[in-house]
Scaffold this motif. Structure first.
Motif, PDB file in Angstrom:
ATOM      1  N   VAL A  47       0.841  -1.203   0.000  1.00  0.00           N
ATOM      2  CA  VAL A  47       0.000   0.000   0.000  1.00  0.00           C
ATOM      3  C   VAL A  47       0.872   1.248   0.000  1.00  0.00           C
ATOM      4  CG1 VAL A  47      -1.590   1.362   1.401  1.00  0.00           C
ATOM      5  CG2 VAL A  47      -2.008  -1.077   1.050  1.00  0.00           C
ATOM      6  N   LEU A  48       1.907   1.252   0.832  1.00  0.00           N
ATOM      7  CA  LEU A  48       2.811   2.394   0.858  1.00  0.00           C
ATOM      8  C   LEU A  48       3.523   2.564  -0.485  1.00  0.00           C
ATOM      9  CD1 LEU A  48       4.353   2.069   4.438  1.00  0.00           C
ATOM     10  CD2 LEU A  48       2.684   3.747   3.629  1.00  0.00           C
ATOM     11  N   LEU A  49       3.919   1.450  -1.097  1.00  0.00           N
ATOM     12  CA  LEU A  49       4.555   1.530  -2.422  1.00  0.00           C
ATOM     13  C   LEU A  49       3.597   2.104  -3.466  1.00  0.00           C
ATOM     14  CD1 LEU A  49       6.584  -1.814  -2.623  1.00  0.00           C
ATOM     15  CD2 LEU A  49       7.496   0.526  -2.502  1.00  0.00           C
ATOM     16  N   ALA A  50       2.317   1.683  -3.388  1.00  0.00           N
ATOM     17  CA  ALA A  50       1.324   2.202  -4.331  1.00  0.00           C
ATOM     18  C   ALA A  50       1.131   3.704  -4.147  1.00  0.00           C
ATOM     19  CB  ALA A  50      -0.002   1.466  -4.150  1.00  0.00           C
ATOM     20  N   LEU A  51       1.033   4.133  -2.877  1.00  0.00           N
ATOM     21  CA  LEU A  51       0.893   5.563  -2.610  1.00  0.00           C
ATOM     22  C   LEU A  51       2.129   6.336  -3.048  1.00  0.00           C
ATOM     23  CD1 LEU A  51      -0.786   5.435   0.928  1.00  0.00           C
ATOM     24  CD2 LEU A  51      -1.891   5.887  -1.270  1.00  0.00           C
ATOM     25  N   LEU A  52       3.305   5.747  -2.800  1.00  0.00           N
ATOM     26  CA  LEU A  52       4.542   6.401  -3.221  1.00  0.00           C
ATOM     27  C   LEU A  52       4.621   6.515  -4.738  1.00  0.00           C
ATOM     28  CD1 LEU A  52       7.315   7.561  -2.490  1.00  0.00           C
ATOM     29  CD2 LEU A  52       8.233   5.220  -2.548  1.00  0.00           C
ATOM     30  N   ALA A  53       4.242   5.430  -5.427  1.00  0.00           N
ATOM     31  CA  ALA A  53       4.262   5.462  -6.888  1.00  0.00           C
ATOM     32  C   ALA A  53       3.299   6.521  -7.428  1.00  0.00           C
ATOM     33  CB  ALA A  53       3.905   4.081  -7.438  1.00  0.00           C
ATOM     34  N   SER A  54       2.137   6.656  -6.790  1.00  0.00           N
ATOM     35  CA  SER A  54       1.170   7.670  -7.213  1.00  0.00           C
ATOM     36  C   SER A  54       1.720   9.079  -6.996  1.00  0.00           C
ATOM     37  CB  SER A  54      -0.147   7.496  -6.451  1.00  0.00           C
ATOM     38  OG  SER A  54      -0.686   6.212  -6.669  1.00  0.00           O
ATOM     39  N   TRP A  55       2.373   9.277  -5.831  1.00  0.00           N
ATOM     40  CA  TRP A  55       2.958  10.587  -5.543  1.00  0.00           C
ATOM     41  C   TRP A  55       4.077  10.912  -6.535  1.00  0.00           C
ATOM     42  CZ3 TRP A  55       7.904  12.059  -4.056  1.00  0.00           C
ATOM     43  CH2 TRP A  55       8.042  13.395  -3.651  1.00  0.00           C
ATOM     44  N   VAL A  56       4.911   9.914  -6.835  1.00  0.00           N
ATOM     45  CA  VAL A  56       5.999  10.123  -7.809  1.00  0.00           C
ATOM     46  C   VAL A  56       5.425  10.448  -9.183  1.00  0.00           C
ATOM     47  CG1 VAL A  56       7.889   8.986  -9.035  1.00  0.00           C
ATOM     48  CG2 VAL A  56       7.662   8.707  -6.561  1.00  0.00           C
ATOM     49  N   LEU A  57       4.361   9.736  -9.576  1.00  0.00           N
ATOM     50  CA  LEU A  57       3.745  10.011 -10.873  1.00  0.00           C
ATOM     51  C   LEU A  57       3.202  11.436 -10.937  1.00  0.00           C
ATOM     52  CD1 LEU A  57       2.678   9.129 -13.639  1.00  0.00           C
ATOM     53  CD2 LEU A  57       0.629   8.258 -12.488  1.00  0.00           C
ATOM     54  N   LEU A 101      -4.011   4.998 -11.482  1.00  0.00           N
ATOM     55  CA  LEU A 101      -2.917   4.167 -10.969  1.00  0.00           C
ATOM     56  C   LEU A 101      -3.278   3.566  -9.607  1.00  0.00           C
ATOM     57  CD1 LEU A 101      -0.028   3.085 -11.136  1.00  0.00           C
ATOM     58  CD2 LEU A 101       0.754   5.254 -10.137  1.00  0.00           C
ATOM     59  N   LEU A 102      -3.880   4.370  -8.733  1.00  0.00           N
ATOM     60  CA  LEU A 102      -4.292   3.844  -7.430  1.00  0.00           C
ATOM     61  C   LEU A 102      -5.358   2.764  -7.589  1.00  0.00           C
ATOM     62  CD1 LEU A 102      -4.529   7.081  -5.250  1.00  0.00           C
ATOM     63  CD2 LEU A 102      -2.883   5.211  -5.009  1.00  0.00           C
ATOM     64  N   ASN A 103      -6.267   2.938  -8.528  1.00  0.00           N
ATOM     65  CA  ASN A 103      -7.306   1.933  -8.752  1.00  0.00           C
ATOM     66  C   ASN A 103      -6.724   0.613  -9.236  1.00  0.00           C
ATOM     67  OD1 ASN A 103     -10.173   1.178  -9.015  1.00  0.00           O
ATOM     68  ND2 ASN A 103      -9.707   1.103 -11.201  1.00  0.00           N
ATOM     69  N   VAL A 104      -5.628   0.692  -9.968  1.00  0.00           N
ATOM     70  CA  VAL A 104      -4.978  -0.529 -10.475  1.00  0.00           C
ATOM     71  C   VAL A 104      -4.189  -1.233  -9.373  1.00  0.00           C
ATOM     72  CG1 VAL A 104      -3.233  -1.388 -12.084  1.00  0.00           C
ATOM     73  CG2 VAL A 104      -4.902   0.317 -12.841  1.00  0.00           C
ATOM     74  N   THR A 105      -3.551  -0.445  -8.500  1.00  0.00           N
ATOM     75  CA  THR A 105      -2.621  -1.046  -7.531  1.00  0.00           C
ATOM     76  C   THR A 105      -3.217  -1.261  -6.144  1.00  0.00           C
ATOM     77  OG1 THR A 105      -1.778   1.165  -6.995  1.00  0.00           O
ATOM     78  CG2 THR A 105      -0.649  -0.068  -8.734  1.00  0.00           C
TER      79      THR A 105
END
Length: 416
Positions: A47-57, A101-105
């Motif tokens: 979950v943290l990785l998904a949030l981080l990836a969304s923030w980076v995007l 992206l969040l919906n996918v991950t």
């Protein structure tokens, strides 16, 4: 033995999860984490990785993508794309991509917790709906700005129509959100609204009438922002500032603001001065009552000084001339210097006599001045009026005027 147990447990819990969840479960199993915490830590980590990836995007889109798009459109020869790809639209598109992206991950990361996964899935779908409607409405606003600023089209009067379309999209978005929360087909929600159509029509009566009237005003080109309109029955005499969905705002010349429903402008009569401004000329029509007792033939001695003036060219000196006839000829010559004469547009110059009345013989001037500005128009009209009143006695005529207190007092003094 402990390591194999952790791996088997994590594989059972994350059988349908993404590869990152499996990798995290394997990692914590190798680290010797207790069996009861492997799933929790793996889920939190993904979950943290998904949030981080969304923030980076979002950061990449905001700091690299947006400047790149703005730089590209700035170098194009066209100017309309600068307004179309504005910051508000680009930020809403970036937010939509991040939510996708969040919906996918995110739901996949919560595979081990079905309730949380279901909640995350519903929340993500709702956010996607809201973000999509926001993108569409901001795109419509950008298109409106492009049409208003970079085309010859006068689309200011279409603002109400654009608002209606945007409200329609928000209405569709609300139906989709309700359908998502209720886990029902959106068509079922729409069919349910049909039963309450009568109530909705009563609640939104003004909005519905305003939309219909706004469409009529727009497509019949009856009203635009910037038009000067007058409607004495409602105390309106000023410039239209906004044509909205349910109201039309007018700033009167006394600097007050009047709001009126669009359907009032459709159902009642109002005067639009736009045609006058676009024509380049504004009408002056004034009449002067000549005392009939002063109308007569001029003697040769009275006629001689008048014949020396340019307007009298072609008049035979020895012919009998009526003073009011010469006055009309003189006025035609004089007002022609102020007139915008376009016979094809009925902008002709004319001096005519009206039906004689108890107040004398009305002599009327009719012309279109070359100005449309209110101040300049009033100045020209006053100048013409003053000149005519001063010139009438030159022809042996007198303007009819009802007796005033000064006249009665003078008559009494003469008798005494």
């Amino acid at each position: 033995m402990h390591y194999e147990l952790c791996i088997n447990l994590s594989m059972d819990l994350t059988k349908d999860a993404n590869v990152w969840l499996r990798w995290m479960a394997d990692f914590y199993g190798r680290m010797g984490v207790d069996d009861g915490f492997v799933t929790l830590l793996s889920t939190l980590s993904v979950v943290l990785l998904a949030l981080l990836a969304s923030w980076v995007l979002y950061a990449l889109l905001s700091r690299i993508g947006h400047p790149a798009v703005r730089l590209f459109v700035a170098k194009t020869p066209a100017k309309w794309d600068d307004d179309l790809f504005n910051d508000r639209l680009l930020h809403s598109v970036s937010a939509l991509l991040v939510i996708i992206l969040l919906n996918v991950t995110l739901p996949g990361a919560l595979t081990a917790y079905p309730v949380m996964r279901s909640i995350a899935s519903v929340v993500c779908r709702i956010l996607i709906i809201i973000a999509s409607v926001t993108v569409i409405n901001r795109l419509l606003s950008s298109v409106y700005d492009v049409c208003e600023n970079h085309t010859s089209l006068r689309v200011s009067s279409l603002k109400g129509l654009f608002l209606m379309i945007q409200i329609g999209f928000w209405g569709c978005g609300a139906i989709l959100v309700i359908a998502t929360l209720a886990n029902r087909n959106p068509m079922i929600i729409i069919s349910g609204l049909g039963a309450s159509a009568a109530v909705l029509m009563l609640v939104f009566r003004d909005s519905i009438l305003g939309v219909v009237a706004g469409v009529q005003l727009t497509f019949n080109d009856m009203l635009r922002p910037g038009d000067w309109i007058s409607m004495p029955s409602h105390g309106i005499n000023g410039i239209v500032t906004e044509v909205l969905l349910t109201t039309v705002k007018v700033q009167n010349y006394d600097m007050t603001t009047v709001t009126i429903p669009p359907y009032t402008l459709v159902s009642e009569s109002f005067q639009n001065w736009r045609g006058m401004r676009e024509s380049g000329g504004r009408r002056i029509m004034r009449s002067f009552n000549i005392d009939i007792n002063t109308i007569r033939h001029l003697s040769p001695a009275e006629l001689a000084p008048l014949l020396a003036e340019p307007w009298a060219a072609g008049i035979v000196p020895d012919s009998a001339q009526v003073n009011v006839t010469l006055l009309r000829r003189y006025l035609e010559y004089y007002i022609g210097g102020y007139a915008l004469e376009r016979p094809d547009d009925n902008m002709f110059v004319m001096v005519r006599e009206l039906q004689p009345t108890a107040q004398g013989l009305p002599v009327e001037i009719y012309l279109f001045a070359r100005v449309t500005d209110w101040v300049s128009y009033e100045a020209i009209q006053a100048t013409i009026t003053d000149h005519i009143l001063a010139a009438i006695p030159r022809f042996g005529l007198r303007v009819f005027q009802s007796p005033s207190g000064w006249d009665i007092a003078s008559l009494r003094e003469v008798k005494e």
